[in-house]
Design an enzyme around this catalytic site. Structure first.
Site, PDB file in Angstrom:
ATOM      1  CE1 TYR A   1       5.893 -11.040   6.943  1.00  0.00           C
ATOM      2  CE2 TYR A   1       6.224  -9.207   5.420  1.00  0.00           C
ATOM      3  CZ  TYR A   1       6.322 -10.551   5.713  1.00  0.00           C
ATOM      4  OH  TYR A   1       6.858 -11.410   4.796  1.00  0.00           O
TER       5      TYR A   1
ATOM      6  CB  SER B   1      10.539 -10.470   3.339  1.00  0.00           C
ATOM      7  OG  SER B   1       9.730  -9.754   2.430  1.00  0.00           O
TER       8      SER B   1
END
Length: 260
Positions: free
Chosen positions: A150, A137
Site C-alpha cells: 500500500y 497519502s
C-alpha cells in the site's frame, strides 16, 4: 460556479470519496460517482438530496473493463473535474499476504487510476481545460512495514501527480495531489488492520480531509497535506533515514500493536 459543471469521483461510496463528492455537489457540479460496491447507490441518493444530478456506477475499478464501464456512463460529456480517489489497503507482513489481494491493491491504486486519468486527461487536453485531483497519502513518504505494498502504491501516486502536473503546465489542466494521514473510514477494517495501533487510534475526519482537498483542487494547488500532525510527520520523514522510518512504521502497523 456554473450549475452544469461536471465531475467524476471514484471510490465515492464511503469515506473521503463520498465527502469529495459532497463537496462537488454543494459547489454545483453534476456527478458520476463510482465504486465497486452496492453502497454507491445509497451514496447517490445522499448526494441527490443536496440538489445534484448524480449517476452511480458500480464497477471494479481495478480492471480496464471496470474503467471502461465508468467511461461508458460518462459518455461524451466533458469532464471538468476528475477526482481519482479509489484505493484499497492491505495490512500484515508482505510474505503473509495473499498475492491475489496484493495484485488488487496495485491494480486499484495504480493501474486503474492511471488508466482513468489517461482516458479523461486526453479528453481534457483536447479542450485545454480541466482539473485532476489524485488521492495520494502521507504513507508515500515512508517505507510501510506491515503495509509495504500500500505505501509503495501511494509513493508512486504522490510522485506521479507532480510529474503529470509538470507535463501539463500551461495546458489549462491542473493536477493536485491530496495527501491525507490516517482517516476515519472503512479503510483499516477492509485492510484487516483492526489489530494494529494505527487501525484503532483516533483518526482524522474524512469531511475535513475532503474539504481541504477540494479547495486545493479548485485553487489549482499542486498538493495538500491535511492536518498539522501530518504536515509535521512529512517534514520529519524528509530528513529521516528510511531504515528508521520503516522501524517506526512497524510500531504503528504490525499486527498486535493495537491499544488495549
Amino acid at each position: 460556479m456554473p450549475a452544469n459543471q461536471f465531475a467524476v469521483v471514484t471510490g465515492a461510496s464511503t469515506g473521503i470519496g463520498l465527502e469529495l463528492a459532497k463537496c462537488c455537489a454543494k459547489a454545483g457540479f453534476d456527478l458520476v460517482i463510482a465504486a465497486d460496491e452496492l453502497a454507491i447507490q445509497k451514496a447517490a441518493d445522499e448526494l441527490r438530496s443536496l440538489g445534484a444530478k448524480v449517476e452511480p456506477v458500480q464497477a471494479d475499478l481495478s480492471t480496464t473493463e471496470g474503467i471502461d464501464k465508468l467511461c461508458g456512463v460518462v459518455g461524451n460529456r466533458p469532464i471538468d473535474a476528475l477526482l481519482a480517489n479509489a484505493g484499497v489497503g492491505l495490512g500484515k507482513a508482505f510474505l503473509d499476504q495473499d498475492f491475489g489481494r496484493i495484485r488488487r491493491v496495485i491494480d486499484t491504486n495504480i493501474s486503474g487510476t492511471l488508466y482513468l486519468i489517461h482516458r479523461a486527461g486526453n479528453e481534457m487536453l483536447r479542450r485545454k481545460s480541466g482539473r485532476i485531483l489524485i488521492t495520494g497519502s502521507i504513507a508515500g513518504f515512508m517505507p510501510g512495514s506491515f503495509q509495504a505494498v500500500y505505501n509503495g502504491t501511494k509513493a508512486f501516486l504522490d510522485s506521479f501527480s507532480f510529474a503529470l502536473r509538470e507535463e501539463l503546465r500551461d495546458s489549462g489542466i491542473t493536477v493536485t495531489c491530496l495527501m491525507p494521514g490516517a482517516t476515519e473510514t472503512e479503510f483499516f477494517r477492509r485492510a484487516d488492520m483492526m489489530d494494529t495501533k494505527v487501525g484503532t487510534e483516533e483518526k482524522d475526519d474524512p469531511a475535513d480531509v475532503a474539504k481541504a482537498g477540494f479547495e486545493a483542487m479548485m485553487s489549482g494547488e499542486s498538493d495538500i497535506v491535511t492536518g498539522f500532525k501530518n504536515k509535521v510527520q512529512t517534514t520529519v520523514a524528509n530528513v529521516t533515514p528510511n531504515e528508521l522510518l520503516a522501524r517506526q512504521h512497524r510500531k504503528m502497523a504490525e499486527p498486535g500493536t493495537a491499544k488495549s
